[in-house]
Design a protein around this motif. Structure first.
Motif, PDB file in Angstrom:
ATOM      1  N   SER A  64      31.515  48.454  48.095  1.00  0.00           N
ATOM      2  CA  SER A  64      32.427  47.946  49.040  1.00  0.00           C
ATOM      3  C   SER A  64      32.621  49.337  49.958  1.00  0.00           C
ATOM      4  N   PHE A  69      38.520  47.713  49.496  1.00  0.00           N
ATOM      5  CA  PHE A  69      38.700  46.723  50.330  1.00  0.00           C
ATOM      6  C   PHE A  69      39.361  46.703  51.729  1.00  0.00           C
ATOM      7  N   GLU A  70      39.103  46.694  52.852  1.00  0.00           N
ATOM      8  CA  GLU A  70      40.205  46.443  53.639  1.00  0.00           C
ATOM      9  C   GLU A  70      41.295  45.277  53.349  1.00  0.00           C
ATOM     10  N   SER A  71      40.984  44.095  52.544  1.00  0.00           N
ATOM     11  CA  SER A  71      41.819  42.980  52.902  1.00  0.00           C
ATOM     12  C   SER A  71      43.017  43.549  51.550  1.00  0.00           C
ATOM     13  N   PHE A  72      42.716  44.290  50.338  1.00  0.00           N
ATOM     14  CA  PHE A  72      43.303  45.354  49.528  1.00  0.00           C
ATOM     15  C   PHE A  72      44.078  46.342  49.821  1.00  0.00           C
ATOM     16  N   ARG A  73      43.551  46.597  50.687  1.00  0.00           N
ATOM     17  CA  ARG A  73      44.641  48.121  51.096  1.00  0.00           C
ATOM     18  C   ARG A  73      45.529  47.051  51.879  1.00  0.00           C
ATOM     19  N   LYS A  74      45.520  46.514  53.334  1.00  0.00           N
ATOM     20  CA  LYS A  74      46.349  45.267  53.776  1.00  0.00           C
ATOM     21  C   LYS A  74      47.200  44.763  52.740  1.00  0.00           C
ATOM     22  N   LYS A  75      46.942  44.447  51.900  1.00  0.00           N
ATOM     23  CA  LYS A  75      47.937  43.426  50.995  1.00  0.00           C
ATOM     24  C   LYS A  75      48.825  44.596  50.115  1.00  0.00           C
ATOM     25  N   THR A  89      46.641  50.834  56.778  1.00  0.00           N
ATOM     26  CA  THR A  89      46.118  50.297  55.055  1.00  0.00           C
ATOM     27  C   THR A  89      45.148  51.767  55.827  1.00  0.00           C
ATOM     28  N   GLU A 278      43.306  42.584  43.720  1.00  0.00           N
ATOM     29  CA  GLU A 278      44.114  42.438  44.941  1.00  0.00           C
ATOM     30  C   GLU A 278      44.583  41.735  44.366  1.00  0.00           C
ATOM     31  N   GLU A 282      48.893  39.531  43.733  1.00  0.00           N
ATOM     32  CA  GLU A 282      49.913  37.654  44.091  1.00  0.00           C
ATOM     33  C   GLU A 282      50.634  37.355  42.932  1.00  0.00           C
TER      34      GLU A 282
END
Length: 396
Positions: A64, A69-75, A89, A278, A282
């Motif tokens: 990675s 992951f950018e998506s993980f950091r964003k969440k 992020t 990530e 949820e």
């Protein structure tokens, strides 16, 4: 014959894990061990995290980004916003567990011989991280008599030198379960600003607070942006210790850019574990609520049962899932080995973590143990009953 390094020789053993050979021997002898020594939750990992691993569509298990992951950091920024922590992020660096986050932090803000002040007792691996980073932990002693509350600011100021680079706290605390109040965080923040050093807060137990208390993060403190560094992890929050995913969070751009160089050197955090972590974001809110209710009920049982044992002193934890208990013995390590080597009650015994390993001041905590209340209530009750019987037999 080649020899190992001085650093290697100085690296301390884990007080939590160094008794494992004794436990393995006891198990081979047919004894059942109730593990009160380690914070391995028995709460199930969220189903959404496990399903993410089972159902991934990867054809190649690739690196990675070094920051995760950018998506993980964003969440994660959305998660923090729910806790009144506003970060971007760029303020988040994914690490291989909270352990790596601490190693990156020490590497980014200290030079060999520098000092970090830590209230003790403290998480035992701070010893190892400081040894690895060739720096010195300077302890300021908190006491069981007042529940391990924050020592006075005057006590901190006595220890500040030109080599002081940070104060490090764990909030809520491992091994004490102490929860620092908003006022205590503000006092430490003023000190960090006054002397221009960092305030590091290990907040991996953020969700686990009891008795209608609230967690206050150093990242919520206005004016501390350049001084605050938070260490975080999914290990306890989602019962995902084996994922080894954590993060380092700070608004100090220079610190984060420096930490990124350490991150690039180790290439990247584990890909599959990031996928699970990530997805874990949820997790329904009910998961946290139910988990906190369960741990609080375990805590109440543990404290009640410990207070029934003659000579035992215990501080009531306000968070996390540990407590420090002072036992009517002289040497908790000797007692802990005896429990595994020489004692059993109907082929059952308990495993404890001697608390001296959570202190750096010599001779402190020798008659104390850390207890993790991560067993179900029935097993926890049985374990303390065995402990009560064992203490009587040991002292007799």
């Amino acid at each position: 014959m080649p020899i190992v390094s001085s650093k290697g020789k100085a690296m301390p053993e884990s007080p939590i894990r160094k008794l494992v050979p004794f436990a393995e021997k006891a198990t081979k002898e047919g004894k059942h061990i109730y593990h009160l020594n380690i914070g391995q939750p028995d709460i199930k990992t969220p189903a959404v995290a496990m399903e993410a691993i089972r159902n991934h569509q990867l054809d190649i298990l690739a690196y990675s980004h070094s920051a995760g992951f950018e998506s993980f950091r964003k969440k994660l920024t959305i998660y923090y916003a729910k806790h009144k922590i506003n970060v971007t992020t760029d303020d988040v660096l994914i690490t291989t567990g909270g352990s790596e986050a601490l190693i990156f932090t020490m590497g980014s803000i200290t030079d060999p011989g520098d000092e970090i002040i830590v209230p003790e007792p403290f998480y035992a691996n701070y010893h190892g991280f400081s040894t690895q980073s060739t720096i010195k932990i300077v302890p300021v002693i908190s006491k069981i008599e007042n529940g391990f509350a924050l020592p006075s600011i005057e006590e901190f100021e006595k220890l500040i030198t030109k080599k002081t680079k940070a104060i490090l706290i764990c909030n809520p605390g491992n091994p004490t379960g102490y929860l620092y109040s908003k006022e205590e965080i503000k006092q430490l923040s003023k000190l960090a600003i006054k002397y221009d050093f960092f305030l590091i807060s290990d907040e991996v137990y953020r969700e686990f607070v009891y008795d209608e208390s609230e967690h206050y993060s150093i990242l919520q403190e206005k004016g501390l942006e350049e001084h605050a560094i938070v260490i975080d992890s999914v290990s306890k929050r989602y019962s995902m210790c084996g994922a080894r995913i954590g993060c380092m969070v700070s608004k100090n751009k220079s610190v984060m850019q420096t930490a990124m160089k350490f991150a690039q050197t180790r290439l990247s955090p584990p890909t599959l574990a990031q996928i699970a972590s990530e997805a874990a974001l949820e997790t329904p809110e009910s998961y946290y609520t139910d988990t906190v209710i369960e741990y609080k009920s375990r805590r109440d049982i543990l404290i009640t049962k410990l207070n029934e044992i003659p000579g035992v002193k215990v501080a009531i934890p306000k968070g996390a899932f540990y407590c420090i208990a002072e036992l009517p013995i002289k040497n908790a390590e000797h007692f802990s080995k005896w429990l595994l080597n020489e004692f059993d009650l109907n082929k059952e015994t308990v495993m404890l973590a001697p608390a001296s390993g959570f202190y750096s001041t010599p001779d402190k905590g020798k008659n104390q143990v850390r207890i993790a209340y991560v067993l179900n209530k029935e097993d926890l009750t049985k374990a303390i009953e065995i402990l009560k019987f064992a203490l009587k037999k040991y002292n007799d």
